[in-house]
Design an enzyme around this catalytic site. Structure first.
Site, PDB file in Angstrom:
ATOM      1  N   HIS A   1       1.776  20.161 -52.441  1.00  0.00           N
ATOM      2  CA  HIS A   1       1.304  21.417 -53.022  1.00  0.00           C
ATOM      3  C   HIS A   1       1.979  21.672 -54.368  1.00  0.00           C
ATOM      4  O   HIS A   1       1.319  22.009 -55.358  1.00  0.00           O
ATOM      5  CB  HIS A   1       1.610  22.551 -52.039  1.00  0.00           C
ATOM      6  CG  HIS A   1       1.101  23.883 -52.464  1.00  0.00           C
ATOM      7  ND1 HIS A   1      -0.091  24.400 -52.024  1.00  0.00           N
ATOM      8  CD2 HIS A   1       1.641  24.830 -53.288  1.00  0.00           C
ATOM      9  CE1 HIS A   1      -0.274  25.593 -52.546  1.00  0.00           C
ATOM     10  NE2 HIS A   1       0.766  25.884 -53.326  1.00  0.00           N
ATOM     11  N   GLU A   2       3.303  21.473 -54.409  1.00  0.00           N
ATOM     12  CA  GLU A   2       4.070  21.709 -55.638  1.00  0.00           C
ATOM     13  C   GLU A   2       3.717  20.716 -56.729  1.00  0.00           C
ATOM     14  O   GLU A   2       3.616  21.071 -57.903  1.00  0.00           O
ATOM     15  CB  GLU A   2       5.567  21.642 -55.307  1.00  0.00           C
ATOM     16  CG  GLU A   2       6.479  21.961 -56.474  1.00  0.00           C
ATOM     17  CD  GLU A   2       6.763  20.745 -57.343  1.00  0.00           C
ATOM     18  OE1 GLU A   2       6.947  20.912 -58.563  1.00  0.00           O
ATOM     19  OE2 GLU A   2       6.780  19.635 -56.797  1.00  0.00           O
TER      20      GLU A   2
ATOM     21  N   HIS B   1       0.661  21.709 -58.638  1.00  0.00           N
ATOM     22  CA  HIS B   1       0.970  22.744 -59.632  1.00  0.00           C
ATOM     23  C   HIS B   1       1.650  22.125 -60.856  1.00  0.00           C
ATOM     24  O   HIS B   1       1.261  22.389 -62.005  1.00  0.00           O
ATOM     25  CB  HIS B   1       1.915  23.793 -59.035  1.00  0.00           C
ATOM     26  CG  HIS B   1       1.272  24.729 -58.076  1.00  0.00           C
ATOM     27  ND1 HIS B   1       0.135  25.454 -58.378  1.00  0.00           N
ATOM     28  CD2 HIS B   1       1.616  25.093 -56.811  1.00  0.00           C
ATOM     29  CE1 HIS B   1      -0.192  26.210 -57.350  1.00  0.00           C
ATOM     30  NE2 HIS B   1       0.691  26.003 -56.380  1.00  0.00           N
TER      31      HIS B   1
ATOM     32  N   ASP C   1      -0.607  31.847 -54.467  1.00  0.00           N
ATOM     33  CA  ASP C   1      -1.552  31.361 -55.472  1.00  0.00           C
ATOM     34  C   ASP C   1      -2.766  32.279 -55.592  1.00  0.00           C
ATOM     35  O   ASP C   1      -3.279  32.507 -56.687  1.00  0.00           O
ATOM     36  CB  ASP C   1      -2.002  29.939 -55.118  1.00  0.00           C
ATOM     37  CG  ASP C   1      -0.844  28.957 -55.150  1.00  0.00           C
ATOM     38  OD1 ASP C   1       0.014  29.099 -56.046  1.00  0.00           O
ATOM     39  OD2 ASP C   1      -0.789  28.054 -54.304  1.00  0.00           O
TER      40      ASP C   1
END
Length: 282
Positions: free
Chosen positions: A36-37, A40, A129
Site C-alpha cells: 500500500h505504501e 503511494h 486515503d
C-alpha cells in the site's frame, strides 16, 4: 526528524495480534501495508514529490502534504493509488483461485487483508486515503483548512458509529477489538490532522537563497515543450542549479530555471505539459 515512524496505535494493534496468537496475520498484514505504501511513494515520486517522513499506522501509512507544495489533483491521485494497489492484489488472488484452486488456502488471508485495507482506506475520514481524496476535491472550492474540517466531520460520525457497534456487540458476548482500535484511529485523526508526514516538491530542495550563499555548478538541460513537469523535475540534479532550454515545434527556444519550474508546478500541477501553460507559450 526520523523518516519512518511507528504510531502508538500501530504498536497497540501489533500487540493485540500477538496476544491473540496471530503471528502469521502480522506478517501478512505488514506485507499488505508495505504494498500500500509503495504505491503511494512510487506515484508521488513520479509526480515530482519527495517523501519527507511517514508514520506507519493501523490499516495503512499516513501521508500528509504541505499546503504550499501540492495540488488537489496530485493529492487525489497519490491517495487513490494505495487502495488501488490493494484492489489489484485482491483481484489477482481471486484470478489465481480461478486458475489454480489449490492456492486458495495459502492466499485467502492475504486477499482478505487487501480487501479490508481497500475498503477501510476509502472511508471519507482524515487521514485515510478516502479522506485525502475528499479533501483534495473540496480544496478546489475551499481553502485547505476548511476542506480538512469538513472531512473531520466524517471522522466524528464513523468514530461514534464504531464505538456504538462495539458496545452493542458486548451485549451478545461479541468482543471485536478491531472496532475499538479503528474508532481510536479515526479519533486521533481529529486531534492531529496536520502532524503526520509530508511530501515536498523535489525542486524545492534547491532554492535561490541556497545558491546565492553557496557557489554551485549550473546544469543546462534541453527539453521539449510537450514534456510533463514531473518528468522534467526527475531530470534535475540536487546539487546543481538547473536551467532548462525548452524547445518548441517552431524551433523557438525559451529558457527557464528550476525556480520558475517550481512555481509552475505549484500553480498548475505536475502533470501539465509546458506547452499547455499560458506563460510558456511563445
Amino acid at each position: 526528524m526520523k523518516k519512518y515512524k511507528l504510531h502508538p496505535l500501530f504498536i497497540l494493534y501489533l500487540v493485540f495480534l500477538i496476544i491473540i496468537g496471530q503471528i502469521v496475520s502480522i506478517l501478512i498484514y505488514l506485507s499488505v501495508v508495505i504494498l500500500h505504501e509503495l504505491a503511494h511513494s512510487v506515484t508521488a515520486k513520479k509526480l515530482g514529490y519527495k517523501l519527507d517522513k511517514m508514520v506507519l499506522m493501523p490499516y495503512g501509512v499516513c501521508l500528509n502534504y504541505k499546503t504550499n507544495s501540492f495540488t488537489p489533483q496530485d493529492e487525489i491521485l497519490i491517495a487513490l493509488m494505495g487502495p488501488l494497489a490493494n484492489f489489484l492484489m485482491a483481484t489477482f488472488c481471486i484470478a489465481l483461485w480461478w486458475i489454480f484452486p489449490i492456492l486458495l488456502p495459502f492466499t485467502q488471508l492475504f486477499c482478505y487483508a487487501n480487501v479490508v485495507m481497500f475498503c477501510f482506506n476509502l472511508l471519507p475520514c482524515f487521514p485515510l486515503d478516502g479522506g485525502r481524496i475528499l479533501a483534495g476535491i473540496l480544496s478546489k472550492n475551499y481553502n485547505r483548512k476548511t476542506a480538512i474540517k469538513i472531512t473531520l466531520i466524517f471522522n466524528i460520525g464513523f468514530s461514534i458509529i464504531l464505538i456504538i457497534t462495539f458496545i452493542f456487540g458486548l451485549f451478545f458476548n461479541i468482543i471485536n477489538m478491531n472496532l475499538l482500535i479503528i474508532s481510536m484511529f479515526l479519533f486521533v485523526g481529529i486531534l492531529e490532522p496536520n502532524n503526520k508526514t509530508s511530501y515536498n516538491y523535489l525542486s524545492v530542495l534547491n532554492t535561490s537563497v541556497y545558491h546565492i550563499n553557496k557557489a554551485v555548478q549550473i546544469k543546462f538541460t534541453l527539453i521539449k515543450s510537450d514534456d510533463k513537469i514531473y518528468k522534467i523535475i526527475a531530470k534535475m540534479s540536487k546539487n546543481k542549479f538547473n536551467v532548462f532550454y525548452v524547445l518548441f515545434p517552431n524551433e523557438k527556444i525559451k529558457i527557464i530555471t528550476q525556480i520558475t519550474l517550481n512555481k509552475l508546478a505549484i500553480k498548475y500541477g505536475s502533470t501539465f505539459c509546458l506547452n499547455e501553460i499560458p506563460e510558456m507559450i511563445i
